[in-house]
Design an enzyme around this catalytic site. Structure first.
Site, short mmCIF file in Angstrom:
data_model
loop_
_atom_site.label_atom_id
_atom_site.label_comp_id
_atom_site.label_asym_id
_atom_site.label_seq_id
_atom_site.Cartn_x
_atom_site.Cartn_y
_atom_site.Cartn_z
N ARG A 16 0.83 -1.22 0.00
CA ARG A 16 0.00 0.00 0.00
C ARG A 16 0.86 1.27 0.00
O ARG A 16 0.54 2.28 0.63
CB ARG A 16 -0.98 0.00 1.18
CG ARG A 16 -2.03 -1.08 1.12
CD ARG A 16 -2.99 -0.97 2.29
NE ARG A 16 -2.34 -1.34 3.53
CZ ARG A 16 -2.82 -1.07 4.74
NH1 ARG A 16 -3.96 -0.39 4.86
NH2 ARG A 16 -2.18 -1.45 5.83
N ARG A 524 -8.65 5.05 -0.50
CA ARG A 524 -9.53 4.14 0.22
C ARG A 524 -9.39 2.75 -0.40
O ARG A 524 -9.81 2.50 -1.53
CB ARG A 524 -10.98 4.62 0.13
CG ARG A 524 -12.02 3.62 0.59
CD ARG A 524 -11.97 3.35 2.06
NE ARG A 524 -13.14 2.57 2.48
CZ ARG A 524 -13.20 1.83 3.58
NH1 ARG A 524 -12.15 1.77 4.38
NH2 ARG A 524 -14.28 1.18 3.90
N ASP A 608 -27.57 -2.01 5.54
CA ASP A 608 -26.98 -1.19 4.49
C ASP A 608 -26.88 -1.96 3.17
O ASP A 608 -26.40 -3.10 3.15
CB ASP A 608 -25.58 -0.74 4.89
CG ASP A 608 -25.59 0.33 5.96
OD1 ASP A 608 -26.64 0.97 6.14
OD2 ASP A 608 -24.55 0.53 6.62
N CYS A 652 -25.41 4.54 -1.52
CA CYS A 652 -24.61 5.73 -1.81
C CYS A 652 -24.01 5.64 -3.20
O CYS A 652 -23.82 4.56 -3.74
CB CYS A 652 -23.50 5.91 -0.77
SG CYS A 652 -22.38 4.53 -0.60
N HIS A 703 -16.68 12.57 2.54
CA HIS A 703 -15.43 12.24 1.88
C HIS A 703 -14.55 13.46 1.65
O HIS A 703 -13.39 13.32 1.27
CB HIS A 703 -15.71 11.54 0.55
CG HIS A 703 -16.36 10.20 0.71
ND1 HIS A 703 -15.73 9.15 1.33
CD2 HIS A 703 -17.59 9.76 0.38
CE1 HIS A 703 -16.54 8.10 1.35
NE2 HIS A 703 -17.67 8.45 0.78
#
Length: 764
Positions: A16, A524, A608, A652, A703
């Protein structure tokens, strides 16, 4: 010879590194040159890895500091006026302002561009914005620069560009409503200039991605494709174009595609294997066909022998020199290297292939076709053993799960009463004000929380100490919410690592990696679970902590669950049975959790489903089947409760217009959606449809690193009130607050509560 190619490689780094460098740059701990140097190092490592594995066509310009669609907007100078760009090279400051927004500027904060899903994946792209007066200009030479960068390392790459037609279709029109394809004549000269410069730099091929070819296209769009590629054929000179489609078959776009003046066409033969025969019977002899036979979207090892049996006759009939072996799409969507996973079950690991291994599979197939199977005996035999072992493994099947599936009845997916009746009972029970306020679920995962979780995971903190720590954090969050004045609270989810991983770790049939990171957007990254077997719930997953939070307050606390479709979509799903069958298994497991939450006294439960729209097939002809089983699975999980219990869901970054009947059929009492970035535009679908249930249109873009003022949120709520009955409206952020800090969250939520109170006062 048959050639091999890759369409794109993960850019995040096996450790990462890109995330760490980019976030350090944002914090001011890394200079721009240091960030760019790390990006160059990652690109070089990716190119060398692919060269070492014998890939003939290695992609360049598949790397991005944030998002490839944003890179395209910067390349063509499609930068909204608010970002203050006046021509010339686009700075990183402007680039990241478009990606993330800004705060603390003397001139005022800037919002980020709207973000939405990349076709039917969990990757999010930054939506381009176009006006009717839009002009385009070459503002970034990134594709040429990175080609030359690879060339300096002794590598001849195939640059990748998002095609001009798909780029326009992915954008949104601001101001007046118009067809973005009318901008194509202004856009094409910029693309033509990029191709001309690539040819001058020594490129021989360029990959132009037109994923819109997997969609239902109008005659206007098909005409735009002909216009675009006729122009680019003239502009590109000797540069050969590989037109790339993926995520589905060409279908009724086949004829148009094969008429385009390009040198090659890439086919997704994983999603649409049946299209090969039609293409072979229609494709002109001079056209190079790129066969996407290795799955670029999932992690299962390829059945190499089966692929060779399909391809060998094609090589014989068409000739080797006009064929390329490749993954079905960019490998952006899978983890980087399976060899990093030292703790996976050995059997499961033997069934898997990540990006590095998929590149190796492409190379093995190429060698087998060029040199004969004897040249690659060992990898072919290993593949065959793995495929057979997986097929017959007892780790995959559970007779009890099968029995329960057979016992599902229609009534299990229906609430006792309709929403109008439930609403009366719930209002009597919950006693909420107009414009009730809540959050989407998660609260900041502070450094202290992450350290405690790591200490517990590594055995440096006892279970008892960890539980005590979590309860202290939960109580502090409850008190903060009470102080801020929220009406429906959450426990904060401090025990959860990820909204999918947390549940998958407690369900049978799921496995997890340590290093299997995949980019969702920007910095992310997520580690999707591997859903390899039948799913059941051995024990309650959320009841203890939710009930504890409820014991601390008189206000209702929401139980928080991830829905069955999202658990399916955001996992690497088994491919040995229909997806809907797996989703029903998940739904039954969640049904047990919902029942236990209600039994524990929880009267608001949120399930969700942010991936509900994402799962919609790209072709309309396949929509109804998906929507029927997706809605059924949500209702199967939710409908076990009494009328008194209020069911919420959250979605979303989606376009809802075409699926409003399905959203209504889910029959959630309250749905919360992302609307802050779009300034309530997404509510139009709910208004036109006359959505009957309650809605929480997000008034706070979580965000972006800025704290919106109360007046901003009040204005958004006023806009919502023009479209909805005031009694329908809930007040909440766009999404969970896990990635933000308390210093950002507390004042923003206080402003949100103030905005709700302002609306109540105006309505009184």
């Amino acid at each position: 010879m048959v050639y091999t190619a890759n369409l794109g490689f993960p850019r995040i780094g096996s450790g990462r590194e890109l995330k760490k460098a980019t976030e350090s740059f944002w914090k001011g701990d890394l200079t721009e040159e240091q960030l760019r140097a790390e990006a160059r190092r990652l690109r070089a490592a990716n190119w060398q890895l692919q060269r070492q594995n014998g890939v003939d066509f290695i992609p360049s310009n598949d790397f991005s500091l944030y998002d490839q669609v944003l890179d395209t907007s910067v390349m063509v100078g499609a930068i909204p006026e608010i970002y203050g760009w006046n021509g010339g090279p686009v700075s990183l400051e402007t680039y990241f302002a478009m990606a993330r927004g800004t705060r603390g500027r003397a001139e005022g904060d800037l919002p980020a561009l709207e973000m939405t899903k990349w076709f039917d994946t969990n990757y999010h792209y930054l939506v381009p914005e176009f006006t009717q007066e839009q002009s385009f200009t070459l503002a970034s030479t990134k594709p040429v620069d990175e080609f030359l960068e690879a060339q300096a390392l002794g590598l001849q790459t195939r640059p990748v560009l998002l095609g001009p037609v798909s780029y326009l279709l992915l954008g949104k029109c601001v101001g007046e409503d118009f067809d973005p394809l009318t901008l194509l004549p202004r856009l094409l000269p910029v693309y033509g200039e990029v191709l001309r410069r690539l040819a001058e730099a020594g490129a021989d091929w360029v990959q132009l991605d037109e994923p819109c070819l997997a969609l239902d296209l109008t005659e206007t769009t098909q005409a735009a494709l002909k216009q675009a590629y006729s122009y680019l054929a003239e502009a590109s000179g000797s540069l050969k174009v590989m037109l790339t489609s993926y995520f589905g078959g060409l279908g009724d776009n086949l004829e148009t595609t094969l008429q385009l003046p390009v040198s090659g066409v890439h086919l997704d033969l994983v999603r649409a294997p049946d299209q090969l025969d039609r293409v072979l019977s229609s494709a002109p002899g001079h056209l190079t066909l790129s066969l996407g036979v290795v799955d670029g979207r999932n992690v299962w090892r390829s059945d190499l022998e089966s692929i060779l049996e399909r391809i060998a006759p094609v090589v014989e009939a068409r000739g080797a020199d006009r064929l390329v072996i490749a993954p079905s799409c960019s490998l952006l969507h899978v983890p980087i290297d399976l060899e990093l996973e030292t703790e996976l079950d050995p059997d499961l690991k033997s069934w898997l292939a990540f990006a590095v291994q998929k590149v190796e599979e492409v190379s093995v197939l190429g060698r087998a076709l060029n040199e004969g199977r004897a040249a690659v005996t060992a990898p072919l035999e290993s593949s065959e053993r793995a495929v057979e072992a997986r097929r017959t493994s007892p780790k995959i099947h559970d007779a009890a799960v099968e029995t329960r599936l057979q016992c599902i009845t229609r009534d299990m997916a229906r609430r006792t009463s309709d929403h109008a009746e439930r609403r009366v009972v719930q209002q009597q029970n919950l006693k909420l004000p107009d414009f009730p306020t809540t959050t989407i679920g998660s609260f900041p995962q502070t450094e202290e929380i992450r350290k405690a979780r790591a200490a517990f995971t590594k055995g440096r903190m006892s279970s008892a100490d960890y539980q005590s720590f979590l309860k202290r954090e939960t109580e502090a969050a409850v008190r903060r919410q009470e102080e801020i004045g929220l009406d429906v609270l959450v426990h904060g989810e401090f025990e959860r690592n990820d909204m999918v991983q947390y549940f998958g770790e407690q369900l049978s049939g799921f496995a997890f990696t340590r290093h299997g990171w995949v980019q969702s957007f920007g910095t992310r990254y997520v580690r999707p679970p591997i859903l390899y077997g039948d799913v059941s719930r051995p024990a309650p997953m959320t009841v203890e902590m939710t009930a504890y939070a409820q014991s601390l307050t008189e206000r209702p606390v929401k139980g928080m669950l991830t829905g069955p479709v999202t658990l399916l979509q955001w996992s690497f799903v088994r491919d040995d049975q229909p997806r809907e069958r797996t989703c029903r298994q998940i739904a039954l497991a969640l049904r047990d959790e919902v029942a236990d939450l209600e039994q524990a006294g929880i009267r608001v439960i949120q399930i969700d489903e942010p991936a509900f729209r994402e799962g919609l097939p790209l072709r309309r002809a396949h929509w109804r089947r998906y929507l029927d089983w997706a809605v059924e699975c949500f209702r199967l999980a939710a409908s076990v409760v009494s009328d008194e219990t209020q069911i919420h869901t959250h979605m979303c970054y989606s376009e809802f217009n075409d699926i409003m009947d399905a959203i209504a059929a889910m029959d959630a009492d309250v749905i919360s959606i992302e609307t802050a970035r779009s300034k309530m535009e997404l509510l139009e679908a709910f208004t036109t449809f006359r959505y009957p249930n309650e809605i929480g249109p997000g008034v706070y873009d979580i965000h972006a690193p800025r704290c919106p003022e109360a007046r901003e949120m009040t204005e958004l709520l006023r806009e919502a009130s023009k479209r909805l009955d005031a009694r329908q409206i809930w007040v909440n952020p766009d999404c969970g607050l896990k990635t933000r800090s308390w210093e950002e969250v507390s004042p923003a939520l206080a402003n949100m509560v103030a905005a709700a109170r302002d609306l109540r006062a105006q309505a009184a």
